[in-house]
Enzyme design. Sequence first.
Site, PDB file in Angstrom:
ATOM      1  N   TYR A 466       0.816  -1.232   0.000  1.00 37.62           N
ATOM      2  CA  TYR A 466       0.000   0.000   0.000  1.00 37.62           C
ATOM      3  C   TYR A 466       0.844   1.274   0.000  1.00 37.62           C
ATOM      4  O   TYR A 466       0.534   2.227   0.714  1.00 37.62           O
ATOM      5  CB  TYR A 466      -0.987   0.007   1.189  1.00 37.62           C
ATOM      6  CG  TYR A 466      -1.746  -1.280   1.362  1.00 37.62           C
ATOM      7  CD1 TYR A 466      -2.260  -1.967   0.256  1.00 37.62           C
ATOM      8  CD2 TYR A 466      -1.951  -1.834   2.622  1.00 37.62           C
ATOM      9  CE1 TYR A 466      -2.950  -3.161   0.401  1.00 37.62           C
ATOM     10  CE2 TYR A 466      -2.643  -3.025   2.787  1.00 37.62           C
ATOM     11  CZ  TYR A 466      -3.133  -3.692   1.672  1.00 37.62           C
ATOM     12  OH  TYR A 466      -3.810  -4.871   1.836  1.00 37.62           O
ATOM     13  N   HIS A 467       1.890   1.260  -0.819  1.00 39.62           N
ATOM     14  CA  HIS A 467       2.753   2.428  -0.902  1.00 39.62           C
ATOM     15  C   HIS A 467       2.867   2.987  -2.327  1.00 39.62           C
ATOM     16  O   HIS A 467       3.972   3.263  -2.806  1.00 39.62           O
ATOM     17  CB  HIS A 467       4.150   2.102  -0.349  1.00 39.62           C
ATOM     18  CG  HIS A 467       4.127   1.709   1.086  1.00 39.62           C
ATOM     19  ND1 HIS A 467       5.077   0.890   1.665  1.00 39.62           N
ATOM     20  CD2 HIS A 467       3.250   2.014   2.082  1.00 39.62           C
ATOM     21  CE1 HIS A 467       4.793   0.721   2.943  1.00 39.62           C
ATOM     22  NE2 HIS A 467       3.688   1.381   3.218  1.00 39.62           N
ATOM     23  N   PRO A 468       1.744   3.166  -3.032  1.00 41.24           N
ATOM     24  CA  PRO A 468       1.832   3.699  -4.397  1.00 41.24           C
ATOM     25  C   PRO A 468       2.325   5.147  -4.368  1.00 41.24           C
ATOM     26  O   PRO A 468       2.020   5.894  -3.436  1.00 41.24           O
ATOM     27  CB  PRO A 468       0.379   3.646  -4.893  1.00 41.24           C
ATOM     28  CG  PRO A 468      -0.437   3.758  -3.650  1.00 41.24           C
ATOM     29  CD  PRO A 468       0.347   3.013  -2.590  1.00 41.24           C
TER      30      PRO A 468
END
Length: 551
Positions: A466-468
Amino acid sequence: MTIEADFVIIGSGSAGSAIAYRLSEDGRHKVIVIEAGGSDFGPFIQMPAALAWPMSMKRYNWGYLSEPEPNLNNRRITAPRGKVLGGSSSINGLVYVRGHAEDFNRWEALGASGWAYADVLPYFKRMETSHGGEEGWRGTDGPLHVQRGPVKNPLFHAFIQAGKQAGFEETADYNGSKQEGFGLMEQTIYKGRRWSAANAYLRPAMKRGNVEVVHGLAERIVIENGVAKGVEIRQGKALTTIRARREVIVSASSFNSPKLLMLSGIGPAAHLQAMGIPVIADRPGVGANLQDHMEFYFQQISTKPVSLYSWLPWFWQGVAGAQWLLSKGGLGASNQFEACAFLRSAPGLKQPDIQYHFLPVAISYDGKAAAKSHGFQVHVGYNLSKSRGNVTLRSPDPSADPVIRFNYMSHPEDWEKFRHCVRLTREIFGQKAFDAFRGPEIQPGEAVQSDDQIDAFLREHLESAYHPCGTCRMGRADDPMAVVDPECRVIGVEGLRVADSSIFPHVTYGNLNSPSIMTGEKAADHILGKAPLARSNQEPWTNPRAAVSDR
Ligand SMILES: Cc1cc2nc3c(=O)[nH]c(=O)nc-3n(C[C@H](O)[C@H](O)[C@H](O)COP(=O)(O)OP(=O)(O)OC[C@H]3O[C@@H](n4cnc5c(N)ncnc54)[C@H](O)[C@@H]3O)c2cc1C
């Protein structure tokens, strides 16, 4: 009626909240923050241990999915983003990692001049109040409280001990001078509550009287003669324009910031034309350069009944919840990520590239799949992938989800590094410190040994961490793929900036909440025309064996 402010910020997330706080600080400017989501009130968001809930709830999460990912058995990967006051900082895992010095030196090398480690370190200090961090390296009076967990579970200590037994470094503060090694993990928790950007920045700013939050979906930036003049927002059936006397600042996240620019006519011309959107600025970099971290869970049965498994039944969760409601203490007051490691995958690397989160229970991130026994796990991933994806419009309708293609695992190096993660974790869990706890491997499972077997496991089990980021990349004004210049100004349009995780030229090595807030802090100084904080001359630790050893 026209609503008007000096500065109009789209998004109350990690960066947007920090910007609102700093722009309103001297009381001279009126600031409006537009937020599509609603209130962050209640234990699902505020109780740290409930972290699996808000990301599973439609009211708090934009709920995006990637397109089928060709290298991952065509699975559609969940890509959550906060849709609530505080944005993703209100639904995230509360883990706090600034990133490695080399991450920011790389930003500068990619054209973000003024964003090297020496430039950003003073901003990391300005934003923090650190509880237990390394003196001289950490902030002491900033809005964002950062702490360590109570570390009562013996498995946390076993993990750190195992790392040392395997010959790796230990670090007393990976957010201080030395990132590399095994140590205690930090959390954005204060007095038992989630310390989101909304709690740290937005609420105190709103008390000043010159900051207002307007709830609604920003559909388009109003641009007149090449100058951003306001934002069109939808509230139910009504469309309203909020006018900006000075500037519009887009802080809508790495999926929604590029989407909003494209809906407003800023992006790759051919794509905008195909969508029937008049082109205001042809910027091919909008939506490109999408980067993320992937991870898998390495799970092991615990032969001793010490893990959080005993607390998983509803009854005990209720007890922990009640205890938290009454005292803001107990198990509810931690995210349970209390030990971690930052390791280099090979000799010759300047910085760590593998990250471990240790959890004293075997369970999926969203809480849905728990092993049926006591267990422990690490979330482990290679964090400097060269795979790149993009975000495009599905339709010119602002309510449509964007098209997200990560192209995960599209670089051959990704496979090598992730296989190494499997084998390295076996080595660490195989150390003496785990002898008293180690039962059979739950996953990948002892039978998964060859490259082919590991690859098959990875294809089915890798998930986003969840680190776009990177979809409105910052760079030199003459770089055709840059979207904003190093002062966060959109190239080709006046009066418009983007400041959030979308402007990162390159993904940082750790979790992204901290660098997103830092980006908001620094962008605010640029917006106000202030001289940046003085550069630091502190030199971070480097491993003297780095050239010849991975540890
Ligand atoms: C489930 C999950 C777990 C994570 N865990 C961690 C962790 O443990 N530690 C960590 O450091 N990082 C973690 N992250 C990542 C980190 O939280 C994000 O990278 C960071 O918060 C991004 O900040 P941002 O300012 O770019 O965007 P966001 O914080 O996402 O803010 C964007 C805001 O803009 C609003 N918005 C978007 N479009 C519109 C529109 N059209 N109109 C009006 N408002 C709009 C959104 O509702 C949102 O409030 C996690 C993220 C998720 C989703």
